[in-house]
Write a protein that holds these residues in place. Structure first.
Motif, short mmCIF file in Angstrom:
data_model
loop_
_atom_site.label_atom_id
_atom_site.label_comp_id
_atom_site.label_asym_id
_atom_site.label_seq_id
_atom_site.Cartn_x
_atom_site.Cartn_y
_atom_site.Cartn_z
N ARG A 121 0.84 -1.20 0.00
CA ARG A 121 0.00 0.00 0.00
C ARG A 121 0.87 1.25 0.00
NH1 ARG A 121 -4.38 -0.13 4.41
NH2 ARG A 121 -2.64 0.38 5.78
N LEU A 122 0.72 2.06 -1.03
CA LEU A 122 1.47 3.31 -1.13
C LEU A 122 0.81 4.42 -0.34
CD1 LEU A 122 2.33 3.32 -4.95
CD2 LEU A 122 3.65 2.35 -3.06
N SER A 123 -0.54 4.39 -0.29
CA SER A 123 -1.27 5.43 0.43
C SER A 123 -2.72 5.00 0.60
CB SER A 123 -1.21 6.75 -0.35
OG SER A 123 -1.81 7.80 0.39
N ILE A 124 -3.34 5.56 1.63
CA ILE A 124 -4.78 5.42 1.81
C ILE A 124 -5.34 6.79 2.15
CG2 ILE A 124 -4.52 4.74 4.24
CD1 ILE A 124 -7.05 2.96 3.77
N ILE A 125 -6.44 7.16 1.48
CA ILE A 125 -6.94 8.53 1.52
C ILE A 125 -8.43 8.52 1.84
CG2 ILE A 125 -7.29 10.62 0.12
CD1 ILE A 125 -4.95 9.55 -1.67
N ARG A 126 -8.87 9.50 2.62
CA ARG A 126 -10.29 9.79 2.78
C ARG A 126 -10.65 10.85 1.74
NH1 ARG A 126 -14.30 7.09 5.85
NH2 ARG A 126 -13.52 6.60 7.94
#
Length: 234
Positions: A215-220
């Protein structure tokens, strides 16, 4: 606040559009990729505008649906979008080709000969809450197939929804949490254990899996704050 599951089928998904326009550090623009014409896969395609958006950005897109009725809807929505002059190509490239297919995502023969240079692998895969539509016992197969279909330099983008539905509630769309995606994609194909309430059983970390997606990033997303959108790479 509406989640992705509540949105109209013909409504473009703001979370994907914002990610691709604002976060080139996570998903390089199609014109910047090494492929002459990069490819994208949208499995279990139910929202046609996701496909039209990716095409307008320069991808050749394979849209895979399980139901022939989805293709009829795709034709109608595409015609309407064309008449309205929506999703005009951006950048120096013309819009990419779209290949609408009815088939089984889990069949290893389904996408042979497609993808970048006919490799059967794709530069971008967009999972628009597809994982929430399949029962938990099939989730390891979902993860394994995603790892198989993604190019070594590719990106998997997951709209993680519904993130607010109780995990204990049975039936699709199944509730999901970021840690479930993490467990599945960090060891594609390996079984994952759940508690009676649907949450993950905590386990001791095993050695890294050679097929893992990271996972490179997780965003709302700002315009769909009830969801998460995550970006993964081999």
């Amino acid at each position: 606040m509406a989640t992705a599951a509540d949105r109209r089928d013909d409504e473009p998904l703001d979370a994907l559009a914002d990610l691709l326009s604002q976060r080139a550090d996570l998903v390089p623009p199609a014109q910047h990729l090494d492929a002459v014409r990069p490819t994208a896969l949208v499995p279990s395609c139910t929202r046609v505008h996701d496909v039209l958006l990716l095409s307008s950005l320069g991808y050749n897109v394979v849209a895979l649906a399980a139901d022939p009725g989805a293709l009829r809807q795709a034709e109608e929505t595409t015609a309407k979008a064309s008449a309205d002059k929506r999703f005009a190509p951006t950048g120096a490239w013309e819009s990419g080709n779209i290949n609408w297919l009815v088939g089984d995502f889990f069949s290893e023969d389904e996408l042979k000969g497609l993808g970048t240079a006919g490799s059967g692998t794709f530069d971008l895969i967009y999972d628009n809450a597809f994982l929430s539509t399949i029962p938990p016992n099939l989730r390891p197969r979902w993860a394994s197939r995603m790892a198989q279909l993604l190019r070594p330099s590719g990106r998997l983008v997951c709209l993680e929804s519904p993130s607010r539905k109780p995990l204990s509630e049975q039936g699709a769309p199944w509730g999901l949490r970021p840690e479930i995606y993490e467990a599945l994609l960090s060891a594609p194909g390996k079984d994952v254990a759940y508690n009676s309430d649907g949450s993950l059983v905590e386990t001791t970390a095993a050695k890294p899996d050679a097929n893992a997606l990271h996972r490179l990033s997780i965003i709302r997303p700002q315009r769909t704050p009830g969801d998460f959108i995550s970006v993964w790479a081999p």
